[in-house]
Design a protein around this motif. Sequence first.
Motif, PDB file in Angstrom:
ATOM      1  N   VAL A 164       0.866  -1.171   0.000  1.00  9.56           N
ATOM      2  CA  VAL A 164       0.000   0.000   0.000  1.00  9.56           C
ATOM      3  C   VAL A 164       0.905   1.224   0.000  1.00  9.56           C
ATOM      4  N   ILE A 165       0.766   2.069  -1.001  1.00 11.09           N
ATOM      5  CA  ILE A 165       1.591   3.270  -1.116  1.00 11.09           C
ATOM      6  C   ILE A 165       0.769   4.456  -0.631  1.00 11.09           C
ATOM      7  N   GLY A 166       1.130   4.966   0.524  1.00 14.07           N
ATOM      8  CA  GLY A 166       0.395   6.060   1.147  1.00 14.07           C
ATOM      9  C   GLY A 166      -0.255   5.607   2.436  1.00 14.07           C
ATOM     10  N   ALA A 167      -0.053   6.374   3.517  1.00  9.36           N
ATOM     11  CA  ALA A 167      -0.536   5.969   4.836  1.00  9.36           C
ATOM     12  C   ALA A 167      -1.532   6.971   5.399  1.00  9.36           C
ATOM     13  N   GLY A 168      -2.432   7.450   4.524  1.00  7.53           N
ATOM     14  CA  GLY A 168      -3.553   8.254   4.984  1.00  7.53           C
ATOM     15  C   GLY A 168      -4.733   7.366   5.312  1.00  7.53           C
ATOM     16  N   TYR A 169      -5.930   7.945   5.291  1.00 14.39           N
ATOM     17  CA  TYR A 169      -7.127   7.191   5.666  1.00 14.39           C
ATOM     18  C   TYR A 169      -7.311   5.938   4.818  1.00 14.39           C
ATOM     19  N   ILE A 170      -7.364   6.098   3.503  1.00 14.83           N
ATOM     20  CA  ILE A 170      -7.636   4.956   2.641  1.00 14.83           C
ATOM     21  C   ILE A 170      -6.523   3.926   2.749  1.00 14.83           C
ATOM     22  N   THR A 186       2.618  -4.520   3.346  1.00 15.06           N
ATOM     23  CA  THR A 186       3.602  -3.485   3.633  1.00 15.06           C
ATOM     24  C   THR A 186       3.007  -2.136   3.266  1.00 15.06           C
ATOM     25  N   VAL A 187       3.153  -1.157   4.137  1.00 11.96           N
ATOM     26  CA  VAL A 187       2.704   0.208   3.872  1.00 11.96           C
ATOM     27  C   VAL A 187       3.932   1.088   3.676  1.00 11.96           C
ATOM     28  N   VAL A 188       3.964   1.817   2.563  1.00 11.34           N
ATOM     29  CA  VAL A 188       5.065   2.723   2.253  1.00 11.34           C
ATOM     30  C   VAL A 188       4.533   4.155   2.330  1.00 11.34           C
ATOM     31  N   MET A 195      -0.526   8.854   8.749  1.00  9.68           N
ATOM     32  CA  MET A 195      -1.422   9.991   8.979  1.00  9.68           C
ATOM     33  C   MET A 195      -0.605  11.267   9.188  1.00  9.68           C
ATOM     34  N   PRO A 196       0.074  11.751   8.133  1.00 10.32           N
ATOM     35  CA  PRO A 196       1.027  12.851   8.293  1.00 10.32           C
ATOM     36  C   PRO A 196       0.451  14.139   8.871  1.00 10.32           C
ATOM     37  N   PHE A 197      -0.876  14.330   8.794  1.00 13.72           N
ATOM     38  CA  PHE A 197      -1.440  15.562   9.339  1.00 13.72           C
ATOM     39  C   PHE A 197      -1.757  15.445  10.820  1.00 13.72           C
ATOM     40  N   PHE A 198      -1.537  14.270  11.430  1.00 14.43           N
ATOM     41  CA  PHE A 198      -1.610  14.138  12.884  1.00 14.43           C
ATOM     42  C   PHE A 198      -0.273  14.581  13.469  1.00 14.43           C
ATOM     43  N   ILE A 253      -2.093   7.826  -2.355  1.00 11.13           N
ATOM     44  CA  ILE A 253      -1.256   8.955  -1.945  1.00 11.13           C
ATOM     45  C   ILE A 253      -2.003  10.281  -1.992  1.00 11.13           C
ATOM     46  N   GLY A 254      -3.311  10.224  -2.201  1.00  7.64           N
ATOM     47  CA  GLY A 254      -4.088  11.455  -2.203  1.00  7.64           C
ATOM     48  C   GLY A 254      -4.936  11.581  -3.447  1.00  7.64           C
TER      49      GLY A 254
END
Length: 581
Positions: A164-170, A186-188, A195-198, A253-254
């Motif tokens: 999974v590329i991107g560790a936001g909500y989805i 694996t999450v990249v 959750m970079p905005f936390f 990734i957004g």
Amino acid sequence: MVATRTQAPDSPKILIVGGVAGGASAAARARRVNEHARIIMFERDPYVSFANCGLPYFIGGEIADRAQLLIATPELFRDRFLIDARIRHEVIAIHRATKRVMVKNLDTGEQYGEDYDKLILSPGAAPIVPPIPGATAQGVFSLRNIGDMDRIIAGMTHAKEAVVIGAGYIGLEAAEQFVHRGLKVTVVELQDQVMPFFDREIAEPLHRESERNGVRLELGRGVAAIEETNGAVTGVTLADGTRLSADLVLMSIGVRPNVALAVDAGLTIGASGGIATDAYMRTSDPDIYAVGDAAEYAFGPTGARLRVPLAGIANRTGRLAGEHAATGASRPAPAAWSTSVVRVFGYAAGIAGLSLRAARQAGFDARAVHIVSYHHASYYPGAAPIGIKLVYETGSGRVLGAQVVGAAGVDKRLDVVATLIHFKGTIEDLGELDLAYAPPFGSAKDPLHMAAFVAQNDLDGLAPLIQPDADLSAFQVVDVREAGELEELPLCDAPHAKHIRLDDLRDRLGELDPALPTVVSCRGGQRAYAAVRILAQHGFAQVYNLSGAAAMRDFALNRRSGAEPATHVDLPRPEHLVDDA
């Protein structure tokens, strides 16, 4: 065939571009307030009004009935609301001068024109796919609609390893569901936390919970390429050369707002990249409205107009835009506060309003308090740990936001704070709220009350706070925990800390220098507060409470970038807290 009826001479013809969330809400509200309007809704995908936030949970099997994702159908819109919902129809151009749009039937290729009196744009957003080698290989997916979901499920049939590329909500929701389906995951993430905005100390428990459930985290890593063999994905190569095996890759990734239609029509695009709107969601053309992920909203904490790609605000503003288009009047659109929550296995985390970092970037003289407690009375069976970071303005005490993480009760606290900040409440207001209490549901002093009280003590100077990630090298540090607690959870980056049990502190004051600036810590913060008050009343001129104490400092200072899994330290257990119930 769509039912028709005689239209009143002054009935508006309303066209809606996009049939999910904002668009569907606009259509339904327009009908409720104007029985005589002619309403046509265009959706380029095969489905309207589906539960896009539920897609990961169907992938993982938690939602078993696919039909439950389909909130409404074209037939329901036609029969119940007399709305002409045309699926697989894409609006490809807007001619504002003649108030006409061009529509393409994606099944037949036919193009035709449709006149409008009012036009509502709800085109949504599209997943960002970076221009890296292999991004179009078989087995590489994004998740935005029902079709994406179906393709992912089909791709999982023989898959064993997912990246999974991107560790936001989805990304985190999908990672959880892939694990439920038996995949190695694996999450990249390019940033050094999920959750970079936390703020970091709120994200760290999610790191540990993910690792506990077998997810490998590659944080602070970029993706160089997706490997493929005979057109099918076989792995992911990171920017530092690390290779990850994969037969399924999810890009999360957004999203990028779908504003091309608006740009081509000459509508104003705002500073955040969304379609600029006014208080009634009208664009720079007063006969055209915009809602949803492509539109800008008033952002409550700052007053700026920003894109806020969340379903709640899309639905609420869609409703008002539909009413205004159909009647010429409505309440002004509400502000967005970015209230959101995510579940990651046994933990949940969420935010309402601003993080401390975002508040300071926005120009606020902001402070924060951390509370570590339980979601209901600790003596009642099933008490689950919860951590709260409350952000407030120095001077006014206005609450600017909160982040909450824990195993239960997270959404309840977020909703209370979201309500408070909507009405521009203060820490005084929060401390005075009359919240429901019984041991199975909460405490007589709810964790939010406790956060407010600590914030009051901070602003009043009774127990000034220092943030959990502060450099303590220049301070006299006193740790008032029991000896066994220090062994279980050392105080990070404070090897010079002096251990004096709280119950022994008054008898050992002579071992400390009252002239030195002093920081006191325990495990969760309550005993440290008691120690601060003792020291302050025995001549210690500068004494501070380490906000969130050792538990939050451990989270805040866990600097991670492809590091080995962190020590699995949970939020404190009941024996380390004094229950105020």
